[in-house]
Design an enzyme around this catalytic site. Sequence first.
Site, short mmCIF file in Angstrom:
data_model
loop_
_atom_site.label_atom_id
_atom_site.label_comp_id
_atom_site.label_asym_id
_atom_site.label_seq_id
_atom_site.Cartn_x
_atom_site.Cartn_y
_atom_site.Cartn_z
N GLU A 1 0.89 -1.17 0.00
CA GLU A 1 0.00 0.00 0.00
C GLU A 1 0.92 1.21 0.00
O GLU A 1 1.51 1.53 1.02
CB GLU A 1 -0.88 0.02 1.26
N CYS B 1 -2.41 8.91 2.95
CA CYS B 1 -2.08 8.42 1.61
C CYS B 1 -3.20 8.69 0.61
O CYS B 1 -2.97 8.95 -0.55
CB CYS B 1 -1.74 6.95 1.66
P1 NAD Z 1 8.43 4.85 4.74
O1 NAD Z 1 8.31 4.03 3.54
O2 NAD Z 1 9.68 5.56 5.00
O3 NAD Z 1 8.17 3.98 6.05
C1 NAD Z 1 7.06 3.11 6.20
C2 NAD Z 1 7.48 1.95 7.02
O4 NAD Z 1 8.42 1.19 6.27
C3 NAD Z 1 8.18 2.33 8.33
O5 NAD Z 1 7.84 1.38 9.32
C4 NAD Z 1 9.64 2.20 7.96
O6 NAD Z 1 10.48 1.97 9.06
C5 NAD Z 1 9.60 1.02 7.01
N1 NAD Z 1 10.72 0.95 6.06
C6 NAD Z 1 11.43 1.97 5.52
N2 NAD Z 1 12.39 1.47 4.69
C7 NAD Z 1 12.25 0.13 4.71
C8 NAD Z 1 12.93 -0.94 4.06
N3 NAD Z 1 13.95 -0.74 3.24
N4 NAD Z 1 12.53 -2.21 4.29
C9 NAD Z 1 11.49 -2.46 5.12
N5 NAD Z 1 10.82 -1.49 5.78
C10 NAD Z 1 11.19 -0.21 5.56
O7 NAD Z 1 7.18 5.80 4.69
P2 NAD Z 1 6.76 6.86 5.75
O8 NAD Z 1 7.59 8.07 5.50
O9 NAD Z 1 6.73 6.27 7.11
O10 NAD Z 1 5.23 7.10 5.33
C11 NAD Z 1 4.92 7.96 4.31
C12 NAD Z 1 4.66 7.22 3.03
O11 NAD Z 1 3.77 6.13 3.23
C13 NAD Z 1 3.97 8.10 2.03
O12 NAD Z 1 4.57 7.93 0.79
C14 NAD Z 1 2.55 7.60 2.02
O13 NAD Z 1 1.82 7.80 0.87
C15 NAD Z 1 2.71 6.18 2.29
N6 NAD Z 1 1.48 5.65 2.88
C16 NAD Z 1 0.67 4.89 2.10
C17 NAD Z 1 -0.52 4.40 2.61
C18 NAD Z 1 -1.44 3.53 1.79
O14 NAD Z 1 -2.28 2.86 2.36
N7 NAD Z 1 -1.35 3.50 0.50
C19 NAD Z 1 -0.86 4.69 3.91
C20 NAD Z 1 -0.01 5.49 4.67
C21 NAD Z 1 1.17 5.96 4.13
#
Ligand code: NAD
Length: 489
Positions: free
Chosen positions: A251, A292
């Site tokens: 997502e 999001c």
């Molecule tokens: P992020 O991708 O940096 O982090 C999300 C999660 O992934 C965190 O728990 C982080 O620690 C983990 N993560 C980061 N790098 C990783 C890796 N290499 N391997 C595994 N896990 C990893 O995102 P964010 O800054 O926390 O959130 C913002 C982003 O999330 C925005 O782009 C937003 O659109 C998206 N988002 C999408 C939805 C959806 O349902 N489509 C919902 C909420 C947020």
Amino acid sequence: MASPRGTVDDSLWLDNARVVPSGTTYAPVDDSATGEEIARVRSASGEDVDRAFDSAARAQRRWADVSPADRVAVVGKATDILEGMADDLAVTMQAEVGTVASQVRGAQVGLGLTAMRLTAASALDAITAREKIGGSDVVREPAGVVGAITPWNYPLFQVALKVAPAIAAGCAVVLKPAEVAPLTTFLVAEAFAEAGLPAGVLNVVCGSGASVGSAIAGHPRADFVSFTGSVAAGRKVAMAAAQWGTRTSLELGGKSAAIVLDEDDEEKVWAAVRAAVRHTIVSCFGNAGQTCAALSRLIVPRRLLAEAEDEVRAVLEQVVVGDPFDAASTVGPLASREQRDRVAEHLRVAGETTGVRTVAAKDVSHLTRGWYVPPTVVVADDPGAPIVQEEVFGPVLAIQPADDEAHAIELAEGTRFGLIARVWTDDDARFERVARRLRVGGVIQSDAPTVWDAPFGGVKDSGYGRERGAYGVEEYLVPKSLQHRAPQA
Ligand code: NAD
């Protein structure tokens, strides 16, 4: 029960107990309104992630043998317990995310509880569904051990969307919340334990994405990895899981558009533009734009652009940026310094882009502490402008003028994202015609309320897989064909 503050050493939730992980580093959690550290949470090591998966794998077989009705009942009971913890949940999310008081009960606590209740309501049918194909009975089995990785924007809702269906389906979970906002997750884990969830079915590991997240995504014991977050991290998760052939659900982000379709009835289209401006700003500025599915673009008929801008200025007059604990605030700070800096950079670039001009922006210069940015609305007549193409994840709306319906669709389609859209028209047939042309996961007509158990997810760079309701439960099930020697009656 209150969320932990200060130094949190026992951050590993393993076998229904708080344990000190073997990791030696700490991740800070800031109060978004002040920038002050409210907690430092000890990170898990690779060894801790292994322990969590071992625990989950042991528990999963036994949990799968519990009747679906009893499993669903545990989700229902945990929801009731969490409802009783609403005050703690609200205060925790106000601090770690910065969500304002006027939104935290509904958009954070309420939405999380709703997701759990709707999962509980639809899970039993999805789990026990049985169909006949020729001589085969097709039944559903739990997917197994699940790695779940969540973002910080809706700490309860995002966790609920993965944990509730997984547990109902008979899976066991190793969950990693975002390091920016992990405190709510401890309350969730405790609520499930109190609700009678056996030890090991839900384990929580804390830490960064690069170390702990990637260890989960690439873990050989994971049968399914469900990820919500950014496009960049989602791709890394999918690649890490691919080494074991592990199925994933992603997502990811969005740049969703609200489209006002032009029509001959002047009064009607004017009213639609005004209503769409109001609705879209609420969507875009809610949770300070860190949603999001936020509508971060508004496509209006070019001939009505000036009216739309007037309405924007009137709406922004009513926006109050301030402390999340102040009842008058309608937009709070961003969740972290990093996010504030990212949004500030998007605004700086937008200010220097030809074809992009600011319609209105709130002054936040009086807010000298915390992670505030000026909620801003721009007009972008260049579909290639970064402010149109890139997800800001902050309170920044881009208005795009369209020449006609075909152009409006082309503009809406003109980004690499495909999460949701809204199409403003009273004409149901026209709504469906335009909606079917848009490559997104879902389309809502005008200001119709969101149906929270309809499937939610993306196409294109917004990812794949679906969450919420029965479709969300399906992700945690695998079909199994039972082929009898003789067809059964
Ligand atoms: P992020 O991708 O940096 O982090 C999300 C999660 O992934 C965190 O728990 C982080 O620690 C983990 N993560 C980061 N790098 C990783 C890796 N290499 N391997 C595994 N896990 C990893 O995102 P964010 O800054 O926390 O959130 C913002 C982003 O999330 C925005 O782009 C937003 O659109 C998206 N988002 C999408 C939805 C959806 O349902 N489509 C919902 C909420 C947020």
